[in-house]
Scaffold this motif. Structure first.
Motif, PDB file in Angstrom:
ATOM      1  N   VAL A  99     -13.991   0.324  -6.991  1.00 20.58           N
ATOM      2  CA  VAL A  99     -13.352   1.519  -7.643  1.00 20.58           C
ATOM      3  C   VAL A  99     -12.871   1.029  -9.110  1.00 20.58           C
ATOM      4  N   ILE A 100     -12.301  -0.199  -9.241  1.00 16.97           N
ATOM      5  CA  ILE A 100     -12.091  -0.598 -10.485  1.00 16.97           C
ATOM      6  C   ILE A 100     -13.207  -0.558 -11.437  1.00 16.97           C
ATOM      7  N   ASP A 153      -5.668   6.780  -8.643  1.00 15.75           N
ATOM      8  CA  ASP A 153      -7.092   6.946  -8.432  1.00 15.75           C
ATOM      9  C   ASP A 153      -7.107   7.394  -7.040  1.00 15.75           C
ATOM     10  N   PRO A 154      -7.999   8.374  -6.714  1.00 18.60           N
ATOM     11  CA  PRO A 154      -8.170   9.048  -5.304  1.00 18.60           C
ATOM     12  C   PRO A 154      -9.129   7.963  -4.623  1.00 18.60           C
ATOM     13  N   GLY A 155      -9.985   7.164  -5.091  1.00 14.88           N
ATOM     14  CA  GLY A 155     -10.773   6.368  -4.245  1.00 14.88           C
ATOM     15  C   GLY A 155      -9.933   4.957  -3.890  1.00 14.88           C
ATOM     16  N   MET A 156      -8.868   4.691  -4.949  1.00 16.11           N
ATOM     17  CA  MET A 156      -8.035   3.559  -4.721  1.00 16.11           C
ATOM     18  C   MET A 156      -7.119   4.069  -3.520  1.00 16.11           C
ATOM     19  N   ASN A 157      -6.738   5.153  -3.513  1.00 19.34           N
ATOM     20  CA  ASN A 157      -5.707   5.768  -2.745  1.00 19.34           C
ATOM     21  C   ASN A 157      -6.327   5.652  -1.167  1.00 19.34           C
ATOM     22  N   THR A 158      -7.488   5.917  -1.202  1.00 20.99           N
ATOM     23  CA  THR A 158      -8.095   6.070   0.260  1.00 20.99           C
ATOM     24  C   THR A 158      -8.133   4.307   0.815  1.00 20.99           C
ATOM     25  N   VAL A 159      -8.529   3.565  -0.286  1.00 23.68           N
ATOM     26  CA  VAL A 159      -8.636   1.984   0.178  1.00 23.68           C
ATOM     27  C   VAL A 159      -7.093   1.931   0.880  1.00 23.68           C
ATOM     28  N   ALA A 160      -5.987   2.149   0.013  1.00 23.50           N
ATOM     29  CA  ALA A 160      -4.758   1.744   0.439  1.00 23.50           C
ATOM     30  C   ALA A 160      -4.321   2.529   1.629  1.00 23.50           C
ATOM     31  N   SER A 181       0.757  -1.335   0.182  1.00 26.57           N
ATOM     32  CA  SER A 181      -0.210   0.012  -0.001  1.00 26.57           C
ATOM     33  C   SER A 181       0.844   1.200   0.018  1.00 26.57           C
ATOM     34  N   VAL A 182       2.023   1.158   0.741  1.00 24.41           N
ATOM     35  CA  VAL A 182       2.996   2.360   0.626  1.00 24.41           C
ATOM     36  C   VAL A 182       3.331   2.689  -0.774  1.00 24.41           C
ATOM     37  N   ILE A 183       3.835   1.621  -1.264  1.00 22.44           N
ATOM     38  CA  ILE A 183       4.337   1.626  -2.342  1.00 22.44           C
ATOM     39  C   ILE A 183       3.524   2.250  -3.453  1.00 22.44           C
ATOM     40  N   TYR A 184       2.398   1.670  -3.720  1.00 21.22           N
ATOM     41  CA  TYR A 184       1.348   2.360  -4.417  1.00 21.22           C
ATOM     42  C   TYR A 184       0.984   3.597  -4.195  1.00 21.22           C
ATOM     43  N   ASP A 232      -3.194   1.474 -10.502  1.00 23.75           N
ATOM     44  CA  ASP A 232      -4.522   1.329 -10.021  1.00 23.75           C
ATOM     45  C   ASP A 232      -4.752  -0.300  -9.909  1.00 23.75           C
ATOM     46  N   ILE A 233      -4.885  -0.770 -11.087  1.00 27.47           N
ATOM     47  CA  ILE A 233      -5.389  -1.879 -11.500  1.00 27.47           C
ATOM     48  C   ILE A 233      -4.332  -3.086 -11.141  1.00 27.47           C
ATOM     49  N   MET A 234      -2.799  -2.829 -10.951  1.00 27.73           N
ATOM     50  CA  MET A 234      -1.935  -3.787 -10.602  1.00 27.73           C
ATOM     51  C   MET A 234      -2.130  -3.819  -8.881  1.00 27.73           C
ATOM     52  N   PHE A 235      -2.229  -2.807  -8.240  1.00 24.23           N
ATOM     53  CA  PHE A 235      -2.404  -2.519  -6.913  1.00 24.23           C
ATOM     54  C   PHE A 235      -3.500  -3.597  -6.567  1.00 24.23           C
ATOM     55  N   ALA A 236      -4.600  -3.313  -7.262  1.00 19.91           N
ATOM     56  CA  ALA A 236      -5.918  -4.021  -6.861  1.00 19.91           C
ATOM     57  C   ALA A 236      -6.005  -5.439  -7.065  1.00 19.91           C
ATOM     58  N   ASP A 237      -5.300  -5.842  -8.293  1.00 16.15           N
ATOM     59  CA  ASP A 237      -4.992  -7.184  -8.395  1.00 16.15           C
ATOM     60  C   ASP A 237      -4.218  -7.919  -7.283  1.00 16.15           C
ATOM     61  N   LEU A 238      -3.170  -7.452  -7.072  1.00 15.86           N
ATOM     62  CA  LEU A 238      -2.193  -7.664  -6.119  1.00 15.86           C
ATOM     63  C   LEU A 238      -2.946  -8.033  -4.657  1.00 15.86           C
ATOM     64  N   MET A 239      -3.458  -6.815  -4.311  1.00 14.78           N
ATOM     65  CA  MET A 239      -4.141  -6.757  -2.907  1.00 14.78           C
ATOM     66  C   MET A 239      -5.162  -7.592  -2.852  1.00 14.78           C
TER      67      MET A 239
END
Length: 253
Positions: A238-239, A114-121, A104-107, A187-194
């Protein structure tokens, strides 16, 4: 020196009154001195620590303090009943959470995310750091090591794995790729990995829910599984919203 009756008869009335007044004052002074002497004798004979009431208070207070200290010592040495699943789950899940925080820190360091994905992270960083603290505290309560130092993970699930091979863990190459990404790709890579990471964590938590012994671990595993299921839904939403936005932009183009 006392006066004789003859001497007194020679005195005037005023002088007799004065003599009587002085005699009364002397008597009162003598009486007060006697009282002070009696009080001093009592205090000398009975210091505060020897008086019956104070002795009772001291004995009762001492007994209460001894009981409290004894309870504290006994309680601090009382290790709750637990099994290898409790210990293994807490130790390995701590490592699992630490990678989720790192990811999450890397992302969040990537540009144009994306602001929404940033909030999730950000929520993952905060929530899983708190849970790491809880796991460390539970391990201390159970009298176990705060980290698995054996070099082998997942034995408590009848598996043998290195730390980076636990369910859902990202590889070093995947983390490097995430660190080099930006914008929609990040965004997509972070979502997939997480999401994959969370599914692995849920698998571990569900096993603990069925096989752990310590009540706190059982409750923690259940809570953690629900939280990660909720975060998976958030990331998917978000995605999906981002894909809809891209389609609208392409349609307008």
């Amino acid at each position: 020196m006392e006066r004789s009756s003859a001497d007194l008869s020679d005195l005037s009335l005023d002088q007799l009154v004065e003599l009587e007044r002085r005699a009364d004052e002397q008597a009162e002074a003598d009486e007060a001195a006697a009282r002070e002497s009696d009080t001093a004798d009592d205090e000398l004979l009975l210091p505060w620590w020897q008086r019956p009431f104070n002795i009772v208070v001291l004995v009762v207070t001492g007994a209460l303090l001894a009981g409290i200290v004894g309870w504290a010592i006994g309680d601090s040495g009382d290790v709750p009943a637990h099994n290898e699943v409790d210990t293994g789950f807490l130790q390995d899940m701590r490592v699992h959470h630490e990678q989720a925080v790192l990811m999450s820190v890397i992302y969040r360091s990537r540009p144009d995310i994306d602001p929404g994905m940033n909030t999730v992270a950000r929520s993952i960083i905060q929530g899983q750091n708190i849970e790491i603290g809880r796991m460390i505290q539970m391990l201390r309560t159970l009298g176990e090591a705060e980290a698995n130092e054996s070099g082998t993970s997942m034995l408590w699930m009848s598996m043998v794995a290195e730390d980076d091979q636990m369910p859902g863990m990202a590889s070093e190459a995947e983390l490097d790729e995430l660190a080099a990404s930006e914008g929609r790709v990040a965004d997509i890579m972070f979502a997939d990995l997480m999401i994959e990471h969370h599914f692995g964590g849920i698998e571990m938590a569900e096993f603990a829910m069925q096989n752990a012994e310590y009540d706190e671990v059982l409750l923690f595993a259940e809570s953690m599984a629900h939280a990660q299921e909720s975060e998976i839904r958030e990331m998917l939403d978000v995605i999906a919203a981002g894909m809809d936005e891209v389609e609208i932009q392409e349609g307008q183009g």
